[in-house]
Design an enzyme around this catalytic site. Structure first.
Site, short mmCIF file in Angstrom:
data_model
loop_
_atom_site.label_atom_id
_atom_site.label_comp_id
_atom_site.label_asym_id
_atom_site.label_seq_id
_atom_site.Cartn_x
_atom_site.Cartn_y
_atom_site.Cartn_z
N GLY A 3 -5.64 12.77 4.21
CA GLY A 3 -5.85 13.73 3.13
C GLY A 3 -4.57 14.36 2.60
O GLY A 3 -4.60 15.43 2.00
N GLU A 32 3.95 9.90 -1.81
CA GLU A 32 4.42 8.67 -1.14
C GLU A 32 5.92 8.77 -0.83
O GLU A 32 6.68 7.82 -1.06
CB GLU A 32 4.12 7.43 -1.99
CG GLU A 32 2.65 7.25 -2.33
CD GLU A 32 1.80 6.78 -1.14
OE1 GLU A 32 2.35 6.55 -0.05
OE2 GLU A 32 0.57 6.66 -1.34
N CYS A 77 -9.89 9.69 14.35
CA CYS A 77 -9.77 8.41 15.06
C CYS A 77 -11.04 7.58 14.87
O CYS A 77 -12.15 8.05 15.14
CB CYS A 77 -9.52 8.67 16.54
SG CYS A 77 -9.42 7.14 17.51
N LEU A 80 2.66 -2.97 3.65
CA LEU A 80 1.69 -3.95 3.16
C LEU A 80 1.06 -3.40 1.90
O LEU A 80 0.57 -2.28 1.89
CB LEU A 80 0.57 -4.17 4.18
CG LEU A 80 0.87 -4.91 5.46
CD1 LEU A 80 -0.41 -4.99 6.29
CD2 LEU A 80 1.39 -6.30 5.16
N LEU A 81 1.07 -4.17 0.82
CA LEU A 81 0.39 -3.70 -0.37
C LEU A 81 -1.09 -4.05 -0.26
O LEU A 81 -1.48 -4.96 0.44
CB LEU A 81 1.04 -4.28 -1.63
CG LEU A 81 2.45 -3.72 -1.90
CD1 LEU A 81 3.05 -4.35 -3.15
CD2 LEU A 81 2.46 -2.20 -2.02
N TYR A 124 -5.57 -0.93 7.81
CA TYR A 124 -5.24 0.12 8.77
C TYR A 124 -6.49 0.90 9.14
O TYR A 124 -7.43 1.00 8.37
CB TYR A 124 -4.25 1.12 8.17
CG TYR A 124 -2.91 0.55 7.82
CD1 TYR A 124 -1.88 0.54 8.76
CD2 TYR A 124 -2.68 0.02 6.56
CE1 TYR A 124 -0.65 0.01 8.44
CE2 TYR A 124 -1.45 -0.51 6.24
CZ TYR A 124 -0.44 -0.52 7.17
OH TYR A 124 0.78 -1.03 6.85
N CYS A 149 -6.16 8.14 17.30
CA CYS A 149 -5.49 9.15 18.12
C CYS A 149 -4.46 8.45 19.00
O CYS A 149 -4.40 7.22 19.06
CB CYS A 149 -6.51 9.90 18.97
SG CYS A 149 -7.19 8.90 20.32
#
Ligand code: ZN
Length: 193
Positions: A27, A95, A151, A172-173, A179, A183
């Site tokens: 977030g 970013e 998690c 990685l685009l 992903y 935790c």
């Protein structure tokens, strides 16, 4: 939580640096946009920048995963941020991990001019290593907010971006599907089920 919004009622010479960092899906961009929207409501002049390499969704908008977006300027280098409109009072940078190592110096220059600088970025890459200029930005900031994801294995607060596909590139685009937030404990469990 400390915010520096009130600094602007006292004059134009009290700039500041805020960093919002965390893993993917934590977030960060939502929090950046929340603060920028409050600045806009306060009728402050806001400009937003992001690195040109971040082309996942849209060329000119900072888009968070919940699709709240604010128009932004993509820039090749951090130095280009200094070419902002002269009446800018609040600068958002998204970013930040993809920017060059000069970004902290650029942010210091902006803050010295009285600008409130709010930066969002990943603090760690998928290997758990500090990412780009973000650690240095955390060191020079007045306020650092570390936001946690959840998690995906146990539901604890997650600080790691665990890569679910085999690839050794740092970036990685089209990365959203590659992903999951984890935790510390589950991150080190790796791929073992
Ligand atoms: Zn876990």
């Amino acid at each position: 939580m400390l915010f520096s919004e009130q600094n602007y009622r006292r004059g134009e010479y009290c700039g500041s640096i805020e960093v919002i960092c965390g893993s993917m899906f934590s977030g960060k961009t939502e929090e950046l946009l929340r603060r920028l929207r409050r600045a806009q409501i306060a009728k402050l002049n806001v400009e937003i920048f992001k690195p040109k390499t971040d082309t996942r969704y849209d060329e000119t908008a900072v888009v968070s995963h919940d699709l709240n977006s604010v128009e932004s300027t993509p820039v090749e280098t951090s130095t280009a941020i200094l070419l902002l409109k002269p009446d800018t009072q609040v600068v958002g940078i998204d970013e930040a991990q993809f920017f060059d190592d000069n970004l902290p110096e650029v942010c210091n220059q902006l803050a010295k001019k009285g600008i409130r600088v709010i930066i969002a970025g990943l603090d760690m890459d998928y290997m758990g290593k500090p990412f780009g200029p973000v650690p240095a930005l955390m060191a020079i900031a007045e306020l650092v907010t570390k936001v946690n994801a959840v998690c995906m294995r146990c539901g604890s607060p997650a600080v790691y971006s665990y890569r679910t596909v085999a690839n050794a590139n740092r970036v990685l685009l089209g990365e959203k599907d590659s992903y999951e937030p984890r935790c510390r404990h589950c991150y080190h469990l790796g791929d073992i089920e």
